[in-house]
Structure formats: structure tokens, C-alpha cells
Design an enzyme around this catalytic site. Sequence first.
Site, PDB file in Angstrom:
ATOM      1  CG  HIS A 115       2.056  25.672  -8.265  1.00 52.81           C
ATOM      2  ND1 HIS A 115       2.148  27.003  -8.610  1.00 52.81           N
ATOM      3  CD2 HIS A 115       0.914  25.222  -8.849  1.00 52.81           C
ATOM      4  CE1 HIS A 115       1.121  27.344  -9.365  1.00 52.81           C
ATOM      5  NE2 HIS A 115       0.354  26.280  -9.532  1.00 52.81           N
ATOM      6  CG  ASP A 117      -1.470  22.858 -11.816  1.00 56.24           C
ATOM      7  OD1 ASP A 117      -1.312  23.758 -10.971  1.00 56.24           O
ATOM      8  OD2 ASP A 117      -1.781  23.081 -12.996  1.00 56.24           O
ATOM      9  CG  HIS A 275       2.469  26.496 -13.505  1.00 56.50           C
ATOM     10  ND1 HIS A 275       2.353  25.123 -13.406  1.00 56.50           N
ATOM     11  CD2 HIS A 275       1.293  26.996 -13.029  1.00 56.50           C
ATOM     12  CE1 HIS A 275       1.178  24.802 -12.903  1.00 56.50           C
ATOM     13  NE2 HIS A 275       0.518  25.924 -12.670  1.00 56.50           N
ATOM     14  NE  ARG A 290      -6.021  24.015 -13.616  1.00 55.80           N
ATOM     15  CZ  ARG A 290      -5.741  24.132 -12.329  1.00 55.80           C
ATOM     16  NH1 ARG A 290      -4.762  24.928 -11.930  1.00 55.80           N
ATOM     17  NH2 ARG A 290      -6.452  23.494 -11.430  1.00 55.80           N
TER      18      ARG A 290
END
Length: 299
Positions: A115, A117, A275, A290
Site C-alpha cells: 500500500h 499510505d 510498502h 510515524r
Amino acid sequence: MNTTAGFAARGVRARAPLDARPLTCSIGAELHGLDLAEVARDDALFAELKSLLLRYKVLFFRDQDISRAEHVTLAEKFGTLEDHPALGSDPEHPGLVRIYKDLDSPPEQFENSYHCDATWRVNPPMGCVLRCVEGPAVGGDTIWVNMALAYEKLPERVKAQIEGLRARHSIEASFGARMPIEQRLELASRFPDAEHPVVRTHPETGEKILFVNSFTTHLTNYHTAENIRCGIDYAPGAGELLRYLMSQATIPEYQVRWRWTKNSVAIWDNRSTQHYAVQDYWPAVRKMERAGIVGDRPF
């Protein structure tokens, strides 16, 4: 005048270029001898780091014992931070999302798919800064994929077929699917499906990027007289084309795989990569933090 000699004449020691070592032939480099807390305070260092990010698409660092405030300061040098509607942020540092997996977390989650983000946003993130707070002794790696290379290597007939196509991206069909229906519909009302080009152009490098992933539900402008003779050309034809495009992220030659250790950091360009967080470590603990940076609208 020689620049290094000029610095020496003024009694200033010239700084050597950052030590970036490529990890594969297609994507990713590890930087050595660099303190990210210093980068957060130094505009020249940051500019050099950003240039390397555009080149390698994901940068890796070990032994970065930085504070949450320094993590946020570094990420904010790229731009404004965004919050996440389904994941919790640190209350003292808005935009720093905590992705904590422990014995109380269900084994099934959302990261173990290829995917990009938050493409369900009209403006998906420009990039992210991710730090490992605590990781398993074995497992829990993350894979990144060069989606500019994935587009470049497509057969020319496929490039011609997908030129001008657009696709729908949904949080309701992903994060929302496991919610009670009322909560799912409320989430969808706050974040309606976004539509993006199947091939986007990187706003800084000009690269063409294959821009479909696990948040993508369907092609929105495929059903035209040029593409459809009869029903089977659309269903399942359009879905089969989308699945083929999404499968390009799984090709190992386009990938780099990173083994996390405590205080290791990854910074990636979310516009040109996908990723996959490998979930092979449960019931071990994996705690990540994150900071996602607000991006532009894909074109």
C-alpha cells in the site's frame, strides 16, 4: 576558487557529503554517521538529505535515539503533519501516530498488504518518518517498492492501455470494513472516496509512477466504447487489469527489505513507493511511531 580551499582559508572545516550506501539496485539507501536530531536543526543537512530521498525513495538509519519532539521537528521540515482517523496519535505531539502491536492487538491488521499510505485522501501524504521504539527479536521487517520503476518496466501496450485511466481509493472499504455499519458510514461521510490517476507524475522529479494499491477499489473511467465490446470486457476485465497493475508491487527486483532494530528510522517518499509491513512476529511486541507529512493532489 576551490571551495574546500576557501573554507580552509577562513578556518572553516568543509563537511563531507552524507554517507549514503545503496541497499539494492532499484531502491533504498542506508545513511551512516548521521544524527537525525542534528538534521532537524540544520537546513543545509536537511536539504542534502531530501535530495538523497528523491534519488533513493527510502532512506534508512540505525541508532537514532531521538525524542518525540525531535522526531516531529524533523518531519515538519518536509511540511505540515497529518493526523490519522483510525490510529491514535501521541497526545503531546499531534501528528505522531503510534502503531503499537502487542498481546492485546488482534493478529490481523492492515499493514500486511502492499500500500501507499492514505491514498483515500484527496491529498495523500508526501512522505513519512517512521521510528522503531521496540521491535521483535525476529521478524517484523518492512518492504518498500519503487513504483516509478514498476511503471517504467510495464509493457508498452499496457502503458498505452492505462494512459488517462483513473481509479477510486477508499478508507471505508479498508479500515472501515471491520467497523460496525454506523461507524463505517460515519467514517465514509468524513472521508469520501478519493479519485486519482492510475499513473501519477512526481511533482519534484517528473517521474511517472504506477499509483494503484490495496486502497484502490476500481477503475472509474474504464467503461467506454473504446474498451468495452460486451459485458465481460468490463466485468471482470477491468478488475483483472487493476489486479495485474496492483501485482507489480510484489516483484522482488523493485523492492528493498529492512530489518528493524530499536531506534532505527525509515524516511520514505510516499508518492513514488509502496510498502508492506511483514506480520510474522505475533505474539511478540512491535511498537512504531510515524509522522506523516501532508502531500499534494496527484496529477
